[in-house]
Design a protein around this motif. Structure first.
Motif: not given
Length: 105
Positions: A28-31, A37-40, A53-56, A91-101
Protein backbone atom coordinates in the motif's frame (compact mmCIF):
# COMPACT_ATOMS: atom_id res chain seq x y z
CA UNK A 1 -10.92 8.04 3.41
CA UNK A 2 -10.10 4.96 5.42
CA UNK A 3 -6.38 4.28 5.14
CA UNK A 4 -6.58 0.53 5.94
CA UNK A 5 -9.54 -1.32 4.47
CA UNK A 6 -10.65 -4.88 5.27
CA UNK A 7 -9.24 -5.94 1.89
CA UNK A 8 -5.84 -4.42 2.72
CA UNK A 9 -5.85 -6.04 6.16
CA UNK A 10 -6.49 -9.39 4.51
CA UNK A 11 -3.74 -8.85 1.93
CA UNK A 12 -1.18 -7.84 4.57
CA UNK A 13 -2.08 -11.01 6.52
CA UNK A 14 -1.67 -13.16 3.38
CA UNK A 15 1.79 -11.74 2.63
CA UNK A 16 2.90 -11.81 6.28
CA UNK A 17 6.30 -10.96 7.69
CA UNK A 18 8.74 -9.70 5.07
CA UNK A 19 11.50 -8.62 7.44
CA UNK A 20 13.98 -11.13 6.03
CA UNK A 21 13.33 -10.19 2.39
CA UNK A 22 15.87 -8.07 0.53
CA UNK A 23 13.15 -7.15 -1.97
CA UNK A 24 9.82 -6.95 -0.10
CA UNK A 25 6.45 -6.48 -1.74
CA UNK A 26 5.04 -2.97 -1.29
CA UNK A 27 1.35 -3.52 -0.60
CA UNK A 28 0.00 0.00 0.00
CA UNK A 29 0.99 3.61 -0.58
CA UNK A 30 -0.04 6.59 1.57
CA UNK A 31 0.81 10.19 0.68
CA UNK A 32 0.45 13.83 1.64
CA UNK A 33 -1.53 15.56 -1.15
CA UNK A 34 0.05 18.91 -0.15
CA UNK A 35 3.64 17.79 0.17
CA UNK A 36 6.31 15.29 -0.72
CA UNK A 37 5.76 12.79 2.09
CA UNK A 38 5.00 9.24 0.94
CA UNK A 39 4.81 6.01 2.94
CA UNK A 40 5.08 2.61 1.23
CA UNK A 41 3.79 -0.18 3.47
CA UNK A 42 5.13 -3.74 3.38
CA UNK A 43 3.57 -4.96 6.65
CA UNK A 44 0.61 -4.02 8.86
CA UNK A 45 0.05 -4.99 12.50
CA UNK A 46 -3.65 -4.67 13.24
CA UNK A 47 -3.29 -4.98 17.03
CA UNK A 48 -1.54 -1.60 17.26
CA UNK A 49 -2.36 -0.08 13.84
CA UNK A 50 1.33 0.12 12.90
CA UNK A 51 2.80 -0.36 9.44
CA UNK A 52 6.36 -1.13 8.50
CA UNK A 53 7.69 0.19 5.24
CA UNK A 54 9.70 2.78 3.38
CA UNK A 55 9.05 6.50 3.78
CA UNK A 56 10.21 9.32 1.53
CA UNK A 57 10.04 13.10 1.72
CA UNK A 58 10.25 13.22 5.53
CA UNK A 59 13.72 14.66 6.10
CA UNK A 60 15.43 11.63 4.57
CA UNK A 61 14.25 8.37 3.07
CA UNK A 62 14.26 5.38 5.39
CA UNK A 63 12.81 2.03 6.38
CA UNK A 64 10.82 2.08 9.60
CA UNK A 65 7.46 1.91 11.32
CA UNK A 66 4.64 4.39 11.09
CA UNK A 67 1.30 4.66 12.83
CA UNK A 68 -1.84 4.58 10.75
CA UNK A 69 -3.67 6.38 13.58
CA UNK A 70 -1.11 9.19 13.51
CA UNK A 71 -1.32 9.49 9.72
CA UNK A 72 -5.12 9.79 10.01
CA UNK A 73 -4.76 12.58 12.59
CA UNK A 74 -2.31 14.73 10.59
CA UNK A 75 -3.74 18.19 10.00
CA UNK A 76 -2.66 19.64 6.66
CA UNK A 77 -2.51 23.32 5.76
CA UNK A 78 -5.43 23.19 3.35
CA UNK A 79 -8.77 22.61 5.10
CA UNK A 80 -10.42 19.27 4.42
CA UNK A 81 -7.31 17.54 3.09
CA UNK A 82 -5.77 14.60 4.93
CA UNK A 83 -3.14 11.95 4.34
CA UNK A 84 -4.55 9.70 1.63
CA UNK A 85 -4.17 6.13 0.43
CA UNK A 86 -3.37 5.78 -3.25
CA UNK A 87 -6.42 3.77 -4.36
CA UNK A 88 -4.83 3.08 -7.75
CA UNK A 89 -1.50 1.82 -6.40
CA UNK A 90 -0.52 -1.62 -7.69
CA UNK A 91 1.64 -3.91 -5.59
CA UNK A 92 5.27 -3.76 -6.60
CA UNK A 93 8.58 -5.12 -5.37
CA UNK A 94 10.78 -2.55 -3.64
CA UNK A 95 13.65 -2.76 -6.14
CA UNK A 96 11.24 -2.14 -9.01
CA UNK A 97 9.67 0.78 -7.14
CA UNK A 98 12.99 2.53 -6.58
CA UNK A 99 13.81 2.25 -10.28
CA UNK A 100 10.34 3.39 -11.34
CA UNK A 101 10.18 6.31 -8.88
CA UNK A 102 13.90 7.18 -9.07
CA UNK A 103 14.17 6.98 -5.27
CA UNK A 104 17.38 7.21 -3.26
CA UNK A 105 18.39 4.29 -1.05
Amino acid sequence: MKLITKELEKRFAEVGDQSQSSNPLIIAKFFNPCGSQTWYATEFYKENEICFGYSTGVGFDEWGSFSINELQEVKLLLPGLKIERDRFFKEIRFKELIKEQDLEI
